[in-house]
Structure formats: C-alpha cells, structure tokens
Design a protein around this motif. Sequence first.
Motif, PDB file in Angstrom:
ATOM      1  N   GLY A 170      49.571 -88.620  19.843  1.00 17.37           N
ATOM      2  CA  GLY A 170      50.529 -87.714  20.475  1.00 17.37           C
ATOM      3  C   GLY A 170      50.084 -86.264  20.413  1.00 17.37           C
ATOM      4  N   GLN A 171      48.862 -86.019  20.827  1.00 15.40           N
ATOM      5  CA  GLN A 171      48.299 -84.667  20.770  1.00 15.40           C
ATOM      6  C   GLN A 171      48.666 -83.878  22.014  1.00 15.40           C
ATOM      7  OE1 GLN A 171      44.296 -84.317  19.214  1.00 15.40           O
ATOM      8  NE2 GLN A 171      43.709 -82.894  20.842  1.00 15.40           N
ATOM      9  N   ILE A 172      48.825 -82.576  21.870  1.00 20.78           N
ATOM     10  CA  ILE A 172      48.991 -81.670  23.005  1.00 20.78           C
ATOM     11  C   ILE A 172      47.773 -80.753  23.072  1.00 20.78           C
ATOM     12  CG2 ILE A 172      50.302 -79.747  23.977  1.00 20.78           C
ATOM     13  CD1 ILE A 172      52.836 -80.943  22.893  1.00 20.78           C
ATOM     14  N   ASP A 173      47.074 -80.801  24.190  1.00 21.03           N
ATOM     15  CA  ASP A 173      45.995 -79.864  24.462  1.00 21.03           C
ATOM     16  C   ASP A 173      46.538 -78.832  25.439  1.00 21.03           C
ATOM     17  OD1 ASP A 173      44.434 -81.429  22.880  1.00 21.03           O
ATOM     18  OD2 ASP A 173      43.077 -82.114  24.454  1.00 21.03           O
ATOM     19  N   PHE A 174      46.350 -77.552  25.166  1.00 23.04           N
ATOM     20  CA  PHE A 174      46.974 -76.544  26.012  1.00 23.04           C
ATOM     21  C   PHE A 174      46.248 -75.210  25.917  1.00 23.04           C
ATOM     22  CE2 PHE A 174      48.649 -75.818  21.866  1.00 23.04           C
ATOM     23  CZ  PHE A 174      49.226 -74.554  21.808  1.00 23.04           C
ATOM     24  N   GLY A 175      46.658 -74.299  26.792  1.00 18.10           N
ATOM     25  CA  GLY A 175      46.067 -72.969  26.791  1.00 18.10           C
ATOM     26  C   GLY A 175      46.642 -72.119  27.896  1.00 18.10           C
ATOM     27  N   ALA A 176      46.476 -70.809  27.788  1.00 16.01           N
ATOM     28  CA  ALA A 176      46.954 -69.867  28.800  1.00 16.01           C
ATOM     29  C   ALA A 176      46.317 -70.188  30.149  1.00 16.01           C
ATOM     30  CB  ALA A 176      46.639 -68.441  28.388  1.00 16.01           C
ATOM     31  N   TRP A 177      47.109 -70.101  31.197  1.00 14.46           N
ATOM     32  CA  TRP A 177      46.649 -70.425  32.547  1.00 14.46           C
ATOM     33  C   TRP A 177      46.243 -69.156  33.292  1.00 14.46           C
ATOM     34  CZ3 TRP A 177      45.265 -74.531  35.316  1.00 14.46           C
ATOM     35  CH2 TRP A 177      45.209 -74.403  36.715  1.00 14.46           C
ATOM     36  N   PRO A 178      45.130 -69.187  34.041  1.00 15.08           N
ATOM     37  CA  PRO A 178      44.168 -70.284  34.117  1.00 15.08           C
ATOM     38  C   PRO A 178      43.167 -70.285  32.968  1.00 15.08           C
ATOM     39  CG  PRO A 178      43.541 -68.549  35.639  1.00 15.08           C
ATOM     40  CD  PRO A 178      44.854 -68.126  35.036  1.00 15.08           C
ATOM     41  N   THR A 179      42.970 -69.096  32.353  1.00  7.91           N
ATOM     42  CA  THR A 179      42.136 -68.999  31.164  1.00  7.91           C
ATOM     43  C   THR A 179      42.744 -67.975  30.223  1.00  7.91           C
ATOM     44  OG1 THR A 179      40.699 -67.188  31.913  1.00  7.91           O
ATOM     45  CG2 THR A 179      40.080 -69.441  32.581  1.00  7.91           C
ATOM     46  N   ALA A 180      42.328 -68.007  28.977  1.00  7.89           N
ATOM     47  CA  ALA A 180      42.820 -67.027  27.995  1.00  7.89           C
ATOM     48  C   ALA A 180      42.405 -65.612  28.384  1.00  7.89           C
ATOM     49  CB  ALA A 180      42.294 -67.373  26.609  1.00  7.89           C
ATOM     50  N   GLN A 181      41.226 -65.485  28.964  1.00 10.55           N
ATOM     51  CA  GLN A 181      40.748 -64.171  29.377  1.00 10.55           C
ATOM     52  C   GLN A 181      41.601 -63.593  30.504  1.00 10.55           C
ATOM     53  OE1 GLN A 181      36.631 -64.144  30.498  1.00 10.55           O
ATOM     54  NE2 GLN A 181      36.581 -61.957  30.952  1.00 10.55           N
ATOM     55  N   ASP A 182      42.046 -64.472  31.410  1.00 10.46           N
ATOM     56  CA  ASP A 182      42.869 -64.026  32.536  1.00 10.46           C
ATOM     57  C   ASP A 182      44.312 -63.752  32.135  1.00 10.46           C
ATOM     58  OD1 ASP A 182      40.792 -64.285  34.443  1.00 10.46           O
ATOM     59  OD2 ASP A 182      41.128 -66.444  34.522  1.00 10.46           O
ATOM     60  N   ASN A 183      44.749 -64.321  31.023  1.00  6.61           N
ATOM     61  CA  ASN A 183      46.158 -64.274  30.649  1.00  6.61           C
ATOM     62  C   ASN A 183      46.295 -64.026  29.142  1.00  6.61           C
ATOM     63  OD1 ASN A 183      48.929 -64.554  30.691  1.00  6.61           O
ATOM     64  ND2 ASN A 183      48.947 -66.612  31.553  1.00  6.61           N
ATOM     65  N   PRO A 184      45.888 -62.842  28.662  1.00  6.34           N
ATOM     66  CA  PRO A 184      45.849 -62.586  27.217  1.00  6.34           C
ATOM     67  C   PRO A 184      47.206 -62.643  26.532  1.00  6.34           C
ATOM     68  CG  PRO A 184      45.467 -60.562  28.470  1.00  6.34           C
ATOM     69  CD  PRO A 184      45.399 -61.689  29.441  1.00  6.34           C
ATOM     70  N   GLN A 185      48.280 -62.283  27.231  1.00  7.35           N
ATOM     71  CA  GLN A 185      49.606 -62.324  26.612  1.00  7.35           C
ATOM     72  C   GLN A 185      50.009 -63.757  26.280  1.00  7.35           C
ATOM     73  OE1 GLN A 185      52.681 -60.268  28.776  1.00  7.35           O
ATOM     74  NE2 GLN A 185      54.327 -61.070  27.494  1.00  7.35           N
TER      75      GLN A 185
END
Length: 318
Positions: free
Chosen positions: A149-164
Amino acid sequence: MKFAMLGAGGIGCLYAARLIQAGHQCVLVARGEHLQALQQNGLLVDHPDTQFHGSVDATDVAGLMKQHSCSSFDLLILGAKGGATQAMLAEMKTWLQGATTPILSIQNGVTNEALIEQQLGVERTIGGLGIYVSGHIVSPGHISAQGAGQIDFGAWPTAQDNPQMATLCQTLAEVFSDAGIPNRLYTDVRYALWRKLVINNGVNPLTALTDLKTGAITTDPILRRTVHTMMEETARAANAAGVSLTKEDVEEMFDLICNFHDIKTSMQVDMERGRTLEVNEICGPVIENCRKINQPAETTELIYKLLVNATQAHPAEI
C-alpha cells in the motif's frame, strides 16, 4: 491533519483507515450502497497489516460541499476512477475555487494531473499513485486489500517547476510514514506515473478480457509474452511523451508483476461487475503517444479493440 478521500473505494479506504488510526481526520466521499453502509455500519478493512472496524465520517460529493468548506482541509486525495476525474472536478468547481487546498491524485493513468492542473493550476496539483497494493469492496462498507500500500508522489509536473508543492510533499511524506503508509517522493513524478502505467497496461486489460488473475496471465507462455510486449509499448509511449523509460524499467516492472500476489486487477473486477472500464485512461495514452511517432502500439490497440467490442456487446451491463 484533515483529509478528504474523494472516491473512497478499496484502495482509498485502506489509506483512509491508516490515516484515521494515526489520529488524523479523514472524510470519506463515496456513493450508493457503499456510502449507506459506511454511514450506518462504519468501515471494515481487512489487510494483513491493517485491521480497522469503526465509524467514519462519510458523505457524497454534494454532502461534502454542503457540510465542509474546502479551506478546512489540508489535502484532498483523489482516488476515484480516472474516467470520473473531469466530471468530479466540474461538479466541485465552485467549491474548489473558494480555497487553496491542494489535490493529490492516487489514480491509475497519466492524464489525471493535467486535468487537475487545468482547473486549479500547478500550484495546487500533486501527482501520485498507489503502488504495491490491491483493494476491492467485498460488500458495501467492507474492504479487502493486500500489498504494502505504498504511495509514490511528487509536485506536478516536477519539484523544480512547483517548489511550493515540493515543500508540502516533504511534510506529507513524514505524515504518511507516521501513519504506516510507505511512500516515495519523486522530483519528477511523471516518471513514477508512467512506470506504474507499464504494469497497468501490461496486465489490467488482459485480465479484464480473459477473466484470469495476474498469476495465470504471467505464467501462461503466450499471455506472458503479450504482457511483456504491451509493457514495451508503454515505455515507447512514455519516451514519446518526453518521459524517459528504459528497458531496465520494463524488466523491473515485468518481474514485479510476475512475482506479486496473484490478484484480480481493478479492471477485471469492473468487468465482472458491469462497470465502465478504465480502458481509455490506461490504454489510451499508450496508443496515442505511439501513433505520434508513427510506431503504433499494435498489441495494445488489439486488446483495446477487443475490450471495447466486448463491452459494447453488452451495453446494458456497463
């Protein structure tokens, strides 16, 4: 923290149960007999590592918007079928626009985040998926699930594009871990989404078409070869879409599903129960992106066509 699980089905209820057990608030958004059972009898979750039976705060979309302000939530988790994303966002449009609460998608497919971004902007969009997990509604209010039951996730579309959002994701990773939800944070979540699609496109359509579990599919010499071919086509589509997947990614996903629990996929269960299939969300991006580079995903196109014909042959059931 306060969460809303939009689409509290098998997997959504598993995550909700873990969050509630960790002391967080979680409103379950469901419908039909499942919603009635949640409201009257509470939620029952059977999982090797998570046993939950208790009352929950459950409502439908209309009730959510009437009883809660969007701004009262720290995070909305979208777990509905991919085909429902656009309609759900449209129904909730006014309610959503009155706040800045972000949405995390944990759905199948690679198109949901773009729909969220289109309505709410990248500053409120978190990409993600549930992985190493299978969960189904055994009966209204009763969930059976297996896998980490793992969740893989991240800021969309990338962390660099969406630092907040990348900063918020760091906090959420700690919250999920403390709640017993394994997770992995990506700087480019598009890579994780396409890797999951490699598995989804490789086995989900075939299990729905044949009514065989994953173990039977991956041990049959012909179907096993078909799975691998559809996975290769998915990787080709990912690269056409600008997301780099290698042969090693394909082999890793192939080994994973071949050695995973023998399960019914969500698409197989939907086929059994006469529900609309996520075939457009799973097969569609593979077919579309491979056509763009004039290298058609011939096997995926064939299985897609057979599934569409099979469901159209019984229109009263879908």
